[in-house]
Scaffold this active site. Structure first.
Site, PDB file in Angstrom:
ATOM      1  N   LYS A  83       0.965  -1.237   0.200  1.00 53.98           N
ATOM      2  CA  LYS A  83      -0.094   0.065   0.020  1.00 53.98           C
ATOM      3  C   LYS A  83       0.818   1.282  -0.098  1.00 53.98           C
ATOM      4  O   LYS A  83       0.545   2.193  -0.853  1.00 53.98           O
ATOM      5  CB  LYS A  83      -1.010  -0.089   1.280  1.00 53.98           C
ATOM      6  CG  LYS A  83      -1.950  -1.183   1.063  1.00 53.98           C
ATOM      7  CD  LYS A  83      -3.063  -1.313   2.296  1.00 53.98           C
ATOM      8  CE  LYS A  83      -2.445  -1.351   3.651  1.00 53.98           C
ATOM      9  NZ  LYS A  83      -1.651  -2.717   3.848  1.00 53.98           N
ATOM     10  N   THR A  84       1.960   1.334   0.792  1.00 50.59           N
ATOM     11  CA  THR A  84       2.724   2.491   0.870  1.00 50.59           C
ATOM     12  C   THR A  84       3.386   2.660  -0.591  1.00 50.59           C
ATOM     13  O   THR A  84       3.487   3.680  -0.982  1.00 50.59           O
ATOM     14  CB  THR A  84       3.737   2.135   1.940  1.00 50.59           C
ATOM     15  OG1 THR A  84       3.297   1.986   3.296  1.00 50.59           O
ATOM     16  CG2 THR A  84       4.801   3.522   2.008  1.00 50.59           C
ATOM     17  N   ASP A 128      -1.517   6.535   6.232  1.00 52.50           N
ATOM     18  CA  ASP A 128      -1.582   5.149   6.753  1.00 52.50           C
ATOM     19  C   ASP A 128      -2.564   4.933   7.888  1.00 52.50           C
ATOM     20  O   ASP A 128      -2.652   5.744   8.633  1.00 52.50           O
ATOM     21  CB  ASP A 128      -0.117   4.745   6.983  1.00 52.50           C
ATOM     22  CG  ASP A 128      -0.126   3.385   6.769  1.00 52.50           C
ATOM     23  OD1 ASP A 128      -0.927   2.175   6.214  1.00 52.50           O
ATOM     24  OD2 ASP A 128       1.026   2.651   6.893  1.00 52.50           O
ATOM     25  N   THR A 177      -6.153  -1.646   6.761  1.00 49.06           N
ATOM     26  CA  THR A 177      -6.009  -3.115   6.846  1.00 49.06           C
ATOM     27  C   THR A 177      -7.395  -3.494   6.676  1.00 49.06           C
ATOM     28  O   THR A 177      -7.835  -4.874   6.582  1.00 49.06           O
ATOM     29  CB  THR A 177      -5.051  -3.814   8.022  1.00 49.06           C
ATOM     30  OG1 THR A 177      -5.916  -2.999   9.069  1.00 49.06           O
ATOM     31  CG2 THR A 177      -3.886  -3.606   8.067  1.00 49.06           C
ATOM     32  N   ARG A 236       6.489  -8.296   1.438  1.00 48.01           N
ATOM     33  CA  ARG A 236       7.499  -7.661   2.683  1.00 48.01           C
ATOM     34  C   ARG A 236       8.322  -9.139   3.104  1.00 48.01           C
ATOM     35  O   ARG A 236       9.168  -9.045   3.449  1.00 48.01           O
ATOM     36  CB  ARG A 236       6.751  -7.083   3.778  1.00 48.01           C
ATOM     37  CG  ARG A 236       7.603  -6.847   5.067  1.00 48.01           C
ATOM     38  CD  ARG A 236       7.125  -6.076   5.862  1.00 48.01           C
ATOM     39  NE  ARG A 236       6.847  -4.527   5.463  1.00 48.01           N
ATOM     40  CZ  ARG A 236       6.000  -3.798   5.395  1.00 48.01           C
ATOM     41  NH1 ARG A 236       4.772  -4.324   6.358  1.00 48.01           N
ATOM     42  NH2 ARG A 236       5.901  -2.626   5.119  1.00 48.01           N
TER      43      ARG A 236
HETATM   44  N1  LIG Z   1       3.796  -5.295  -5.843  1.00 53.03           N
HETATM   45  C1  LIG Z   1       5.001  -5.525  -5.395  1.00 53.03           C
HETATM   46  N2  LIG Z   1       5.921  -5.563  -6.302  1.00 53.03           N
HETATM   47  C2  LIG Z   1       7.302  -5.686  -5.655  1.00 53.03           C
HETATM   48  N3  LIG Z   1       7.418  -5.433  -4.543  1.00 53.03           N
HETATM   49  C3  LIG Z   1       6.672  -5.038  -3.606  1.00 53.03           C
HETATM   50  C4  LIG Z   1       4.969  -5.125  -4.255  1.00 53.03           C
HETATM   51  N4  LIG Z   1       4.330  -4.790  -2.898  1.00 53.03           N
HETATM   52  C5  LIG Z   1       5.234  -4.580  -1.866  1.00 53.03           C
HETATM   53  N5  LIG Z   1       6.316  -4.702  -2.341  1.00 53.03           N
HETATM   54  C6  LIG Z   1       7.508  -4.564  -1.463  1.00 53.03           C
HETATM   55  O1  LIG Z   1       7.257  -5.180  -0.095  1.00 53.03           O
HETATM   56  C7  LIG Z   1       7.899  -4.297   1.025  1.00 53.03           C
HETATM   57  C8  LIG Z   1       6.392  -3.978   1.652  1.00 53.03           C
HETATM   58  O2  LIG Z   1       5.695  -3.157   0.797  1.00 53.03           O
HETATM   59  P1  LIG Z   1       4.975  -1.999   1.518  1.00 53.03           P
HETATM   60  O3  LIG Z   1       5.580  -1.145   2.808  1.00 53.03           O
HETATM   61  O4  LIG Z   1       4.205  -1.103   0.365  1.00 53.03           O
HETATM   62  O5  LIG Z   1       3.617  -2.540   2.238  1.00 53.03           O
HETATM   63  P2  LIG Z   1       2.131  -1.746   3.082  1.00 53.03           P
HETATM   64  O6  LIG Z   1       1.193  -2.674   2.384  1.00 53.03           O
HETATM   65  O7  LIG Z   1       2.377  -0.465   2.785  1.00 53.03           O
HETATM   66  O8  LIG Z   1       2.619  -2.420   4.641  1.00 53.03           O
HETATM   67  P3  LIG Z   1       1.999  -1.557   5.712  1.00 53.03           P
HETATM   68  O9  LIG Z   1       0.702  -1.586   5.919  1.00 53.03           O
HETATM   69  O10 LIG Z   1       2.638  -2.602   6.585  1.00 53.03           O
HETATM   70  O11 LIG Z   1       2.792  -0.265   5.912  1.00 53.03           O
HETATM   71  C9  LIG Z   1       8.573  -3.138   0.284  1.00 53.03           C
HETATM   72  O12 LIG Z   1       9.817  -3.761   0.287  1.00 53.03           O
HETATM   73  C10 LIG Z   1       8.163  -3.319  -1.536  1.00 53.03           C
HETATM   74  O13 LIG Z   1       9.096  -3.042  -2.078  1.00 53.03           O
END
Ligand SMILES: Nc1ncnc2c1ncn2[C@@H]1O[C@H](COP(=O)(O)OP(=O)(O)OP(=O)(O)O)[C@@H](O)[C@H]1O
Length: 363
Positions: A83-84, A128, A177, A236
């Site tokens: 998401k980030t 977030d 979430t 992740r």
């Molecule tokens: N579709 C994707 N392709 C490649 N790498 C990804 C992808 N989605 C996530 N990642 C990798 O996974 C890691 C976590 O992603 P991210 O921080 O965006 O997750 P998030 O959903 O925001 O988590 P949170 O809710 O805990 O903040 C990052 O290092 C990102 O590079």
């Protein structure tokens, strides 16, 4: 914690007392340090989530063509699914700066007003855990999203006055979430809502290959497949397991990650072929060996594994349920046939009329 004294050490999350786990989906300190380098920079590089990507691409292209700010976007999905990353991609695709904050950081409406009033035109505001914002801030956000305006209240009691403040157009990207926790008036103000799904193993393999390239790690396709299968559908976790396997390959072999090396390394870290770790297996083992597969009450199960009730319920169970290994029923927790299979155990022969132990353990 008494899973196994000989096991690799774990640290604890001070907020919950739950162990930081190699297969936990929340970011730990190391993740935060390396994730920036591993984040895809544009939609093209973003692996999987085809539907979301396609829809978002349309939304952003259309906004660009109109020379307008993109609609507000709501992203929902489990931690670590991107998401980030996606919010940063939205900003990059719009050629706009991004400001990152989170619901818990905004305790007062004034905190939000300060952020909103300092945004530049077209800026992306990533919020977030938007479901954890305070109520007054949430109400201020309604007006900001709809009219690009907020009323700042000055003074208290009968003398309080509302001073209207015009805001530059901006794009709010909210992440949660649990979209169901958002009040409908907030949910309705997003022009585009996307639900992020867990990733298929083949997609995680692509994530792993991409990250291996960036980390300058040599990996065979079978090695990537082995890690992907244990990554619980979450990029992740895939990236974190890759880093641990890389360490092992460097120390115990010549650095190349093969299937065998990946499997040995993750064996050392006690992440099994399906991505279960020690805690998950402790819960399943107790359920099967001590309680014949259940039904057993959560508290009883927690005592049996020497853990807090909340740890079993919130840390171990969601993945076991998702994997179809454990079911929560009104009479207690029960193991599915897949659980017996996974631990290589044979279910007691359909004990006299199925569920003969209910009365004992169904609390
Ligand atoms: N579709 C994707 N392709 C490649 N790498 C990804 C992808 N989605 C996530 N990642 C990798 O996974 C890691 C976590 O992603 P991210 O921080 O965006 O997750 P998030 O959903 O925001 O988590 P949170 O809710 O805990 O903040 C990052 O290092 C990102 O590079």
């Amino acid at each position: 914690m008494n899973w196994d004294d000989t096991a690799p050490p774990t640290t604890e999350d001070p907020a919950t007392g739950a162990p930081d786990r190699l297969v936990g989906a929340d970011a730990d300190g190391e993740d935060t340090a390396v994730e920036a380098a591993l984040r895809p920079k544009d939609l093209e590089e973003f692996v999987g989530q085809e539907r979301v990507r396609e829809q978002l691409d349309l939304v952003l292209r259309a906004a660009r063509a109109r020379g307008a700010t993109a609609d507000h976007v709501l992203l929902s999905g489990a931690p670590g699914l991107g998401k980030t990353t996606l919010s940063m991609i939205i900003a990059a695709e719009m050629g706009a700066p991004i400001r990152i904050t989170s619901g818990p950081a905004i305790q007062h409406a004034g905190d939000l007003a300060a952020i909103l009033s300092s945004l530049q035109e077209g800026e992306v505001l990533f919020l977030d855990e938007i479901h954890r914002m305070s109520r007054p801030a949430e109400e201020m956000l309604y007006m900001a999203m709809e009219d690009f305006r907020v009323d700042v209240i000055v003074g208290k009691g009968p003398g309080a006055t509302a001073i209207p403040l015009e805001l530059p157009p901006f794009t709010l990207v909210g992440a949660t979430t649990r979209a169901g926790l958002l009040p409908p008036p907030l949910r309705d103000r997003f022009g585009f809502t996307a639900h992020m799904e867990f990733y298929a193993p083949a997609e995680l393999e692509r994530v792993i290959h991409r990250s291996a390239g960036l980390l300058d790690v040599e990996i065979e396709p079978e090695g990537a497949a082995e890690i992907a299968g244990r990554s619980r559908g979450t990029p992740r976790i895939a990236n974190r397991l890759l880093r641990r396997v890389r360490d092992y390959a460097q120390v115990k072999a010549d650095g190349l990650i093969t299937r065998e090396i990946a499997s040995q390394a993750l064996g050392v870290y006690e992440v099994d072929a399906r991505g279960l770790d020690r805690l998950d297996r402790a819960v399943l083992t107790a359920l099967l060996k001590l309680f014949g597969g259940g039904p057993v009450g959560l508290s009883t199960l927690a005592v049996a594994v020497g853990e807090e009730r909340e740890t079993v319920e919130e840390v171990a169970e969601p993945f076991l349920v998702r994997e179809g290994l454990l079911a929560r029923t009104p009479r207690g927790r029960i193991a599915t046939p897949a659980a017996w299979d996974h631990l290589g155990l044979v279910p007691p022969q359909q004990q006299a009329g199925a569920g003969g132990q209910q009365g004992l353990f169904g609390a």
